[in-house]
Design an enzyme around this catalytic site. Structure first.
Site, PDB file in Angstrom:
ATOM      1  N   THR A  67     -14.026  25.151   7.807  1.00 63.88           N
ATOM      2  CA  THR A  67     -13.931  23.907   8.558  1.00 63.88           C
ATOM      3  C   THR A  67     -14.728  22.877   7.768  1.00 63.88           C
ATOM      4  O   THR A  67     -15.452  23.211   6.832  1.00 63.88           O
ATOM      5  CB  THR A  67     -14.513  24.032   9.975  1.00 63.88           C
ATOM      6  OG1 THR A  67     -15.824  24.581   9.875  1.00 63.88           O
ATOM      7  CG2 THR A  67     -13.646  24.888  10.864  1.00 63.88           C
TER       8      THR A  67
ATOM      9  N   ASP B 106     -14.092  33.277   4.963  1.00 62.36           N
ATOM     10  CA  ASP B 106     -14.175  32.150   5.904  1.00 62.36           C
ATOM     11  C   ASP B 106     -15.631  31.667   5.935  1.00 62.36           C
ATOM     12  O   ASP B 106     -16.501  32.316   6.517  1.00 62.36           O
ATOM     13  CB  ASP B 106     -13.724  32.638   7.289  1.00 62.36           C
ATOM     14  CG  ASP B 106     -13.847  31.547   8.352  1.00 62.36           C
ATOM     15  OD1 ASP B 106     -14.397  30.471   8.054  1.00 62.36           O
ATOM     16  OD2 ASP B 106     -13.393  31.793   9.486  1.00 62.36           O
TER      17      ASP B 106
ATOM     18  N   LYS C 196     -19.042  21.456  10.157  1.00 57.65           N
ATOM     19  CA  LYS C 196     -20.244  22.185  10.605  1.00 57.65           C
ATOM     20  C   LYS C 196     -21.385  21.793   9.672  1.00 57.65           C
ATOM     21  O   LYS C 196     -21.803  20.637   9.667  1.00 57.65           O
ATOM     22  CB  LYS C 196     -19.951  23.678  10.652  1.00 57.65           C
ATOM     23  CG  LYS C 196     -18.855  24.029  11.677  1.00 57.65           C
ATOM     24  CD  LYS C 196     -18.653  25.513  11.830  1.00 57.65           C
ATOM     25  CE  LYS C 196     -17.717  25.860  12.960  1.00 57.65           C
ATOM     26  NZ  LYS C 196     -16.309  25.980  12.548  1.00 57.65           N
TER      27      LYS C 196
ATOM     28  N   GLU D 194       4.253  13.904   4.970  1.00 57.80           N
ATOM     29  CA  GLU D 194       4.664  15.286   4.679  1.00 57.80           C
ATOM     30  C   GLU D 194       4.859  15.485   3.178  1.00 57.80           C
ATOM     31  O   GLU D 194       5.482  14.647   2.520  1.00 57.80           O
ATOM     32  CB  GLU D 194       5.991  15.621   5.375  1.00 57.80           C
ATOM     33  CG  GLU D 194       5.826  16.060   6.809  1.00 57.80           C
ATOM     34  CD  GLU D 194       6.034  14.922   7.783  1.00 57.80           C
ATOM     35  OE1 GLU D 194       5.807  13.758   7.378  1.00 57.80           O
ATOM     36  OE2 GLU D 194       6.420  15.210   8.926  1.00 57.80           O
TER      37      GLU D 194
ATOM     38  N   ARG E 236     -13.866  16.686  11.985  1.00 59.81           N
ATOM     39  CA  ARG E 236     -13.291  17.983  12.370  1.00 59.81           C
ATOM     40  C   ARG E 236     -12.021  18.221  11.561  1.00 59.81           C
ATOM     41  O   ARG E 236     -11.118  17.386  11.550  1.00 59.81           O
ATOM     42  CB  ARG E 236     -12.933  17.971  13.853  1.00 59.81           C
ATOM     43  CG  ARG E 236     -14.111  17.733  14.752  1.00 59.81           C
ATOM     44  CD  ARG E 236     -13.707  17.952  16.165  1.00 59.81           C
ATOM     45  NE  ARG E 236     -13.590  19.367  16.400  1.00 59.81           N
ATOM     46  CZ  ARG E 236     -14.606  20.136  16.805  1.00 59.81           C
ATOM     47  NH1 ARG E 236     -15.786  19.607  17.008  1.00 59.81           N
ATOM     48  NH2 ARG E 236     -14.435  21.417  17.001  1.00 59.81           N
TER      49      ARG E 236
ATOM     50  N   TYR F  12       2.660   8.896   8.230  1.00 55.33           N
ATOM     51  CA  TYR F  12       3.176  10.251   7.996  1.00 55.33           C
ATOM     52  C   TYR F  12       3.262  10.512   6.496  1.00 55.33           C
ATOM     53  O   TYR F  12       3.746   9.656   5.749  1.00 55.33           O
ATOM     54  CB  TYR F  12       4.571  10.409   8.612  1.00 55.33           C
ATOM     55  CG  TYR F  12       4.552  11.167   9.904  1.00 55.33           C
ATOM     56  CD1 TYR F  12       4.016  12.458   9.949  1.00 55.33           C
ATOM     57  CD2 TYR F  12       5.047  10.628  11.080  1.00 55.33           C
ATOM     58  CE1 TYR F  12       3.974  13.172  11.127  1.00 55.33           C
ATOM     59  CE2 TYR F  12       5.015  11.338  12.269  1.00 55.33           C
ATOM     60  CZ  TYR F  12       4.475  12.610  12.287  1.00 55.33           C
ATOM     61  OH  TYR F  12       4.437  13.323  13.452  1.00 55.33           O
TER      62      TYR F  12
HETATM   63  N1  DSN Z   1     -16.262  27.151  17.612  1.00 58.28           N
HETATM   64  C1  DSN Z   1     -16.714  27.491  16.290  1.00 58.28           C
HETATM   65  C2  DSN Z   1     -18.107  27.983  16.310  1.00 58.28           C
HETATM   66  O1  DSN Z   1     -18.841  27.535  17.161  1.00 58.28           O
HETATM   67  O2  DSN Z   1     -18.492  28.785  15.501  1.00 58.28           O
HETATM   68  C3  DSN Z   1     -15.811  28.415  15.612  1.00 58.28           C
HETATM   69  O3  DSN Z   1     -14.491  28.190  15.962  1.00 58.28           O
END
Ligand code: DSN
Length: 426
Positions: free
Chosen positions: A224, A198, A227, A54, A233, A52
């Site tokens: 994120t 984003d 990707k 924090e 993730r 942990y």
């Molecule tokens: N699930 C993601 C996507 O496929 O774009 C976005 O949250």
């Protein structure tokens, strides 16, 4: 020798093994998915999950942070360096939470947000009807030009002037063209709104210099990490120095508890991997592959939103074809080609059974597939689309998919080892 997992939980062990087989034996075209390196996987599955932490490096609420402080500091510095940002916060648990963290930093409940409509390619958290973001905030949506499929920046500006949002969101999850973050920044300034960008889908292309970065034009950039960026993730936020304190406070104590330090370590690894020429070549190939796949699909008579792509994804418009996105994605899945059904701009069908199919090339490019294999994949998609009810033909395609994927094993390493020097803790 049996691993601990195999020994102590054979059920879960076996399911993970089956998932590995599925991932290696299928053509994975969901544009938000990828394969991570063994190094990223190792960090994700490390003892950091036991800790942990924090707070932030140097100011934690729990003791025993000799190592975690270093891990998080390295992650922050790598993110700042790679994205050329004043500040990075690595603690958001996911992209959705990162977006909420960004909004809460800049505005308050009841204020107005303006993001891209879900049906036109925006994300749920950009203020769509079913999302908390449209309940906590007043949400207005801009869309794409229904004829061209492109973002109409004049329309965005006019809507912003009319609705006077407190915050404008740029970025999308299903938009195949470049996004001009500079114009979004200008529109936000003109109407006195904050600008959150984003780039969950685009961050890998941004760090490779293949897409405009929103960092100079947005108050906060959200992404994120799993990707096109090819990390574990997670979520990450970048901001201007002026928002640093507020952003950090929004995350803790504002919205979250203990950060997932194993994920933060794995993100740091992925950021080091992304800061290499090998990653630049990978990202360039992702775009080339998507363009080629689009060209071939068009030759087979598929209609693509905007007529093609500038990035890693394609949106097939199936209206008038007699096949819905769901019918096609299910049939493709039976042929070991994994995609997702998706709304297309102007779609009157519900998002549960829409008229589009979204496909992308990040994962298969990681496996080394190039233009030649994109031609093959396009022909598979065509054969399945013509035979959604013909299980014999689908099984034939599935066998050919296995043959193709067997020639491109899932790689374990993406960069030359020992490029990164270890720090030492006394
Ligand atoms: N699930 C993601 C996507 O496929 O774009 C976005 O949250």
């Amino acid at each position: 020798m049996k691993t601990a997992l195999e020994l102590y939980d054979p059920q879960i062990y076996e399911l993970i093994r089956q998932e590995e087989v599925r991932q290696s034996g299928s053509i994975r075209l969901i544009p938000s998915e990828n394969y991570v390196s063994k190094a990223v996987m190792t960090a994700t599955g490390s003892c950091l999950t036991n800790k942990y932490s924090e707070g932030y490096p140097g100011r934690r609420y729990y003791e025993g942070q000799q190592v975690t402080d270093l891990v998080e500091t390295i992650a922050i510095n790598r993110a700042k360096d790679l994205f050329k940002a004043d500040h990075a916060n690595m603690q958001s648990y996911s992209g959705s939470v990162a977006n909420l963290n960004a909004y809460y930093t800049l505005i308050k409940p009841g204020d107005t947000i303006m993001g891209m409509a879900l049906a036109d390619g925006g994300h749920l958290t950009h203020g769509s009807r079913g999302s908390m973001t449209s309940k906590i905030f007043r949400s207005v949506s801009y869309g794409v030009n229904q004829e061209t499929g492109y973002i109409d920046y004049d329309y965005v500006r006019d809507l912003a002037k009319k609705e006077k949002p407190n915050l404008i969101i740029s970025g999308a999850t299903a938009y195949p063209r470049k996004i001009d973050f500079k114009i979004f920044g200008e529109i936000a300034k003109e109407v006195g709104a904050f600008h959150v960008s984003d780039i969950a889908h685009l961050s890998g292309l941004v760090v490779a210099g293949l897409h405009m970065s929103p960092v100079p034009y947005a108050d906060i950039v959200s992404t994120t990490t799993h990707k096109t960026l090819r990390g574990p993730r997670g979520g990450m936020l970048l901001c201007r120095a002026e928002h640093q304190k507020a952003l950090d406070r929004t995350i803790i104590p504002g919205q979250q508890g203990g950060p997932h330090m194993h994920t933060i370590a794995a993100v740091a690894v992925a950021l080091a991997e992304a800061n290499t020429p090998e990653f630049g070549a990978y990202a360039a190939q992702v775009i080339k592959n998507a363009a080629r796949l689009g060209e071939k699909l068009k030759e087979y008579g598929f209609k693509l939103m905007t007529g093609g792509t500038d990035n890693h994804l394609l949106l097939i418009d199936l209206r008038g074809s007699g096949v819905t996105g769901k019918m096609l994605s299910k049939a493709l899945d039976r042929a070991r080609i994994v995609t997702n059904f998706n709304s297309v701009p102007g779609d009157v069908a519900p998002p549960t059974n829409p008229n589009g199919l979204r496909i992308g090339t990040p994962a298969m490019t990681t496996r080394g597939l190039k233009e030649e294999q994109m031609d093959e994949i396009a022909s598979f998609i065509k054969r399945v689309a013509d035979n959604v009810d013909n299980e014999g033909e689908i099984a034939k395609v599935s066998r050919e998919v296995l043959l193709l994927t067997s020639q491109f094993p899932v790689p374990e390493h993406f960069i030359v080892p020992n490029q990164v020097k270890p720090p030492f803790v006394d």
